[in-house]
Design a protein around this motif. Structure first.
Motif, PDB file in Angstrom:
ATOM      1  N   ASN A 463       0.815  -1.215   0.000  1.00 50.76           N
ATOM      2  CA  ASN A 463       0.000   0.000   0.000  1.00 50.76           C
ATOM      3  C   ASN A 463       0.845   1.260   0.000  1.00 50.76           C
ATOM      4  OD1 ASN A 463      -2.598   0.739  -0.250  1.00 50.76           O
ATOM      5  ND2 ASN A 463      -3.217   0.285   1.837  1.00 50.76           N
ATOM      6  N   THR A 466       3.242   3.450  -5.007  1.00 49.15           N
ATOM      7  CA  THR A 466       2.337   3.853  -6.090  1.00 49.15           C
ATOM      8  C   THR A 466       3.116   3.851  -7.393  1.00 49.15           C
ATOM      9  OG1 THR A 466       1.008   5.264  -4.636  1.00 49.15           O
ATOM     10  CG2 THR A 466       0.869   5.695  -6.993  1.00 49.15           C
ATOM     11  N   GLN A 486      -4.520  -3.719 -13.080  1.00 48.30           N
ATOM     12  CA  GLN A 486      -5.393  -4.481 -12.193  1.00 48.30           C
ATOM     13  C   GLN A 486      -4.591  -5.505 -11.393  1.00 48.30           C
ATOM     14  OE1 GLN A 486      -8.671  -3.739 -11.732  1.00 48.30           O
ATOM     15  NE2 GLN A 486      -8.427  -5.132  -9.992  1.00 48.30           N
ATOM     16  N   ARG A 489      -2.720  -3.720  -8.629  1.00 45.16           N
ATOM     17  CA  ARG A 489      -3.639  -3.285  -7.567  1.00 45.16           C
ATOM     18  C   ARG A 489      -4.094  -4.473  -6.725  1.00 45.16           C
ATOM     19  NH1 ARG A 489      -8.291  -0.554  -8.378  1.00 45.16           N
ATOM     20  NH2 ARG A 489      -7.895   1.065  -6.851  1.00 45.16           N
ATOM     21  N   GLU A 490      -4.188  -5.647  -7.346  1.00 45.20           N
ATOM     22  CA  GLU A 490      -4.547  -6.847  -6.587  1.00 45.20           C
ATOM     23  C   GLU A 490      -3.446  -7.237  -5.606  1.00 45.20           C
ATOM     24  OE1 GLU A 490      -5.441  -9.729  -9.550  1.00 45.20           O
ATOM     25  OE2 GLU A 490      -7.436  -8.900 -10.018  1.00 45.20           O
ATOM     26  N   CYS A 493      -0.798  -2.720  -4.380  1.00 44.26           N
ATOM     27  CA  CYS A 493      -0.124  -1.486  -4.801  1.00 44.26           C
ATOM     28  C   CYS A 493      -1.156  -0.477  -5.321  1.00 44.26           C
ATOM     29  CB  CYS A 493       0.897  -1.780  -5.892  1.00 44.26           C
ATOM     30  SG  CYS A 493       2.134  -3.010  -5.440  1.00 44.26           S
ATOM     31  N   ARG A 494      -0.750   0.787  -5.321  1.00 43.64           N
ATOM     32  CA  ARG A 494      -1.604   1.840  -5.871  1.00 43.64           C
ATOM     33  C   ARG A 494      -1.091   2.244  -7.250  1.00 43.64           C
ATOM     34  NH1 ARG A 494      -4.846   4.004  -1.853  1.00 43.64           N
ATOM     35  NH2 ARG A 494      -4.267   3.396   0.275  1.00 43.64           N
ATOM     36  N   PHE A 495      -1.932   2.998  -7.967  1.00 44.68           N
ATOM     37  CA  PHE A 495      -1.558   3.379  -9.333  1.00 44.68           C
ATOM     38  C   PHE A 495      -1.955   4.822  -9.601  1.00 44.68           C
ATOM     39  CE2 PHE A 495       0.302   0.282 -12.108  1.00 44.68           C
ATOM     40  CZ  PHE A 495       0.595   1.032 -13.229  1.00 44.68           C
ATOM     41  N   VAL A 515      -7.275   3.566 -11.656  1.00 39.48           N
ATOM     42  CA  VAL A 515      -6.186   4.233 -10.948  1.00 39.48           C
ATOM     43  C   VAL A 515      -6.691   4.880  -9.668  1.00 39.48           C
ATOM     44  CG1 VAL A 515      -4.899   4.633 -13.067  1.00 39.48           C
ATOM     45  CG2 VAL A 515      -6.486   6.375 -12.261  1.00 39.48           C
ATOM     46  N   ASP A 516      -5.747   5.155  -8.751  1.00 37.90           N
ATOM     47  CA  ASP A 516      -6.090   5.783  -7.481  1.00 37.90           C
ATOM     48  C   ASP A 516      -5.864   7.289  -7.512  1.00 37.90           C
ATOM     49  OD1 ASP A 516      -6.382   3.218  -5.672  1.00 37.90           O
ATOM     50  OD2 ASP A 516      -4.551   2.942  -6.826  1.00 37.90           O
ATOM     51  N   LYS A 550     -10.986   9.499  -6.607  1.00 38.26           N
ATOM     52  CA  LYS A 550      -9.561   9.524  -6.879  1.00 38.26           C
ATOM     53  C   LYS A 550      -8.948  10.832  -6.374  1.00 38.26           C
ATOM     54  CE  LYS A 550     -10.624   6.985 -11.110  1.00 38.26           C
ATOM     55  NZ  LYS A 550     -10.445   5.653 -10.537  1.00 38.26           N
TER      56      LYS A 550
END
Length: 610
Positions: A463, A466, A486, A489-490, A493-495, A515-516, A550
């Protein structure tokens, strides 16, 4: 239904100054928000359905809401499921006193243009700010006293629509033009090249122009002097091109001219004329005079089956050859140029890249990202540098193209990820690192497993990392990019989507990618304090991102005025040399103020990291 206050006043018997507000909306939350936010009105009646709304209107027609017998003000939410704005307006006007009742419409920002001005007294976007709503209600109340509720505030609606049209036109302009010089940009040039390459009866010549010694002016006189020089060069080149020809700026100190219906001899003549004009020019700034050089490559189109990218590459390779052996000449592309260019660049950079990987001569630097709301710094962008033999740090723009062409970019991606995870594992603080992935990262099917193993080995919280990819790189392979995003993120991690807004379909891309965070392209930030359109666009980006759950980051923040405006526009984070320059020091959580970093730790936009 929210309990309605009596017409006589508050519980203590004091008189109220305004009429009742009839809110027609399916949202209890909006009704409570408006009731709590309004002062000086007799109350808010929340009405969810058509029958409730009509019954309430008839009640106030018969009895009046207060001692003055004033009609209510109607606030209509366009999200009401069983009733449209035109239908409600028609029923309201059909009542005996309906023509004296003010009607304000609450609509989404993208629906303002669809409202018929003759139906309403005013239009607000949802969710409404309480200060703005209060002001609009007071204006509507004054119109009611004057009996002018049907003389709608069409001017305000027209102004909103005009601003939207200007913003849309500005976006379209930016999608095809270079903001600094007003020339066409690389994207537009590639579109026109594609048309020529696929045409059976249209020929053209592409001139690629590299300005020598521009970096000297930029370095010693500053980026503002560099900008003036680029504009002067742009005017010179544009003056020599025909009305139908395309003049573009595909790179920082590079220009291109697409000459339609031009033979090779004519193209050489134009190229030589441009070279002489640019070489004979003298750029004066301060007390110095800077001579220029111009190396020009020419590619004839079409030459067999080719794409726009191939056409641009040929012209660039011809320009590279023209720069060789002291440069300042014109060269027409031939088949040997491509191999020569790639060979020379590879001979120079490939050994250096390999040595940097094997001898640990790559370095990470960290640029702080400021939380605008509490002025804390908890996240940093990770940037790559190569240690040169003289001890200086070279930005990736110097070597990344060769790395991508030779496949070494995958090794660099892995090195950056491994080092970032190592930094996170060694930190006792919950910092977040934003790691840039190259445009080729999504071609590497082994990258996700590599990151998974790296996270397990380092024991780092996924987490806290990014991954960033530019909007341009992301759309190169939509399906593959979306799949890998995807997968990352699974892992936890963030994007982030970098350079957001640089493409005309940016909002569509935002919808497609999970995306975040979105990083607003720096071109919208540089002139933010003086450009009204940029302000509207940034506000729109921040609003849409917030509605989609976001966060937003603004890059290229260079002064306190820009930072303050970003806070007003609803942007979450800020990054730039006003906040802090990239630094090799291990990042920590800290608070920030404008006086923390000394002037020598900040730079001008010319120093912005690649």
């Amino acid at each position: 239904m929210i309990e309605q206050q009596t017409a006589s006043g508050h519980d203590d018997g004091t008189a109220l100054s305004g009429p009742v507000v009839l809110l027609v909306s399916p949202s209890d939350e909006l009704a409570v928000q408006i009731e709590q936010g309004l002062q000086g009105f007799s109350g808010v009646a929340g009405l969810k359905h058509f029958t409730e709304a009509m019954a309430a209107l008839r009640h106030y027609e018969a009895n009046g809401p207060d001692m003055a017998g004033r009609p209510p003000i109607c606030l209509f939410d366009d999200d009401t499921p069983d009733l449209t704005l035109p239908a409600f307006a028609e029923n309201l006007r059909a009542l005996p006193g309906g023509s004296g009742t003010a009607l304000l419409a609450l609509v989404d920002s993208d629906a303002v243009d669809k409202v018929q001005p003759e139906l309403v007294t005013d239009v607000l976007t949802t969710p409404p700010g309480m200060a703005e709503l209060h002001m609009r209600l007071q204006a509507a109340m004054r119109l009611q006293r004057l009996g002018r509720t049907r003389s709608v505030l069409a001017r305000r609606v027209d102004l909103i629509r005009t601003e939207q049209r200007i913003a849309s036109a500005r976006l379209k302009y930016r999608a095809s033009h270079d903001e600094l010089t007003g020339l066409f940009n690389r994207h537009f040039l590639e579109q026109r090249l594609a048309e020529v390459c696929t045409s059976e009866d249209r020929t053209a010549a592409l001139l690629y122009i590299d300005i020598g010694r521009f970096k000297v002016v930029n370095t010693y006189e500053g980026y503002q002097a560099g900008d003036r020089l680029l504009n002067r060069i742009a005017r010179t080149i544009r003056g020599e091109a025909g009305d139908e020809d395309i003049v573009a700026r595909p790179g920082s100190d590079e220009f291109a001219v697409l000459l339609y219906g031009c033979s090779e001899d004519d193209a050489i003549e134009v190229g030589e004329r441009l070279r002489r004009m640019l070489t004979e020019a003298r750029f004066r700034d301060s007390a110095h005079v800077y001579p220029l050089t111009a190396s020009i490559g020419i590619a004839m189109l079409p030459d067999g089956e080719m794409t726009a990218t191939q056409a641009l590459t040929r012209a660039y390779q011809a320009c590279f050859v023209a720069k060789s052996d002291q440069g300042n000449r014109v060269h027409v592309y031939n088949e040997r140029d491509g191999a020569l260019v790639n060979e020379r660049r590879a001979l120079h950079w490939v050994p250096m890249i390999r040595d940097a990987l094997s001898q640990s001569r790559f370095r990470l630097v960290f640029q702080p990202v400021l939380d605008i709301h509490d002025h804390s710094i908890r996240q940093y962008e990770v940037l790559l540098r190569m240690l040169a033999e003289d001890g200086s740090l070279m930005p990736p723009a110097e070597f990344i193209t060769v790395a991508e062409q030779t496949g070494l970019i995958h090794d660099i991606d892995r090195w950056v990820v491994s080092e970032a995870l190592h930094v996170l594992a060694g930190s006792q603080e919950r910092i977040t690192l934003n790691v840039n992935l190259s445009g080729r990262a999504f071609d590497d099917a082994t990258l996700v497993p590599f990151i998974r193993k790296g996270l397990e080995k380092a024991g780092s919280d996924p987490n806290r990392i990014t991954f960033e990819i530019t909007e341009t790189a992301a759309i190169g392979n939509l399906e593959r990019t979306r799949e890998m995003v995807q997968q990352l993120r699974e892992l936890g991690c963030r994007f982030a989507l970098d350079d957001f807004g640089s493409g005309f379909n940016s909002y569509a891309h935002l919808k497609q990618f999970p995306v975040d965070t979105v990083k607003i392209d720096g071109s919208f930030i540089t002139n933010l304090t003086t450009d009204h359109i940029d302000q509207n666009l940034v506000r729109s980006m921040a609003d849409i991102a917030r509605r989609l759950g976001k966060k937003t980051v603004a890059e290229f923040v260079e002064n306190a005025e820009t930072l303050a405006m970003l806070a007003d526009l609803g942007v979450d984070y800020a990054q730039g040399f006003f906040i802090g320059r990239p630094d090799p020091t291990v990042p920590t959580i800290r608070s920030w103020s404008a006086n923390d970093d000394k002037a020598e730790n900040r730079g001008s936009p010319v120093d912005q990291p690649a």
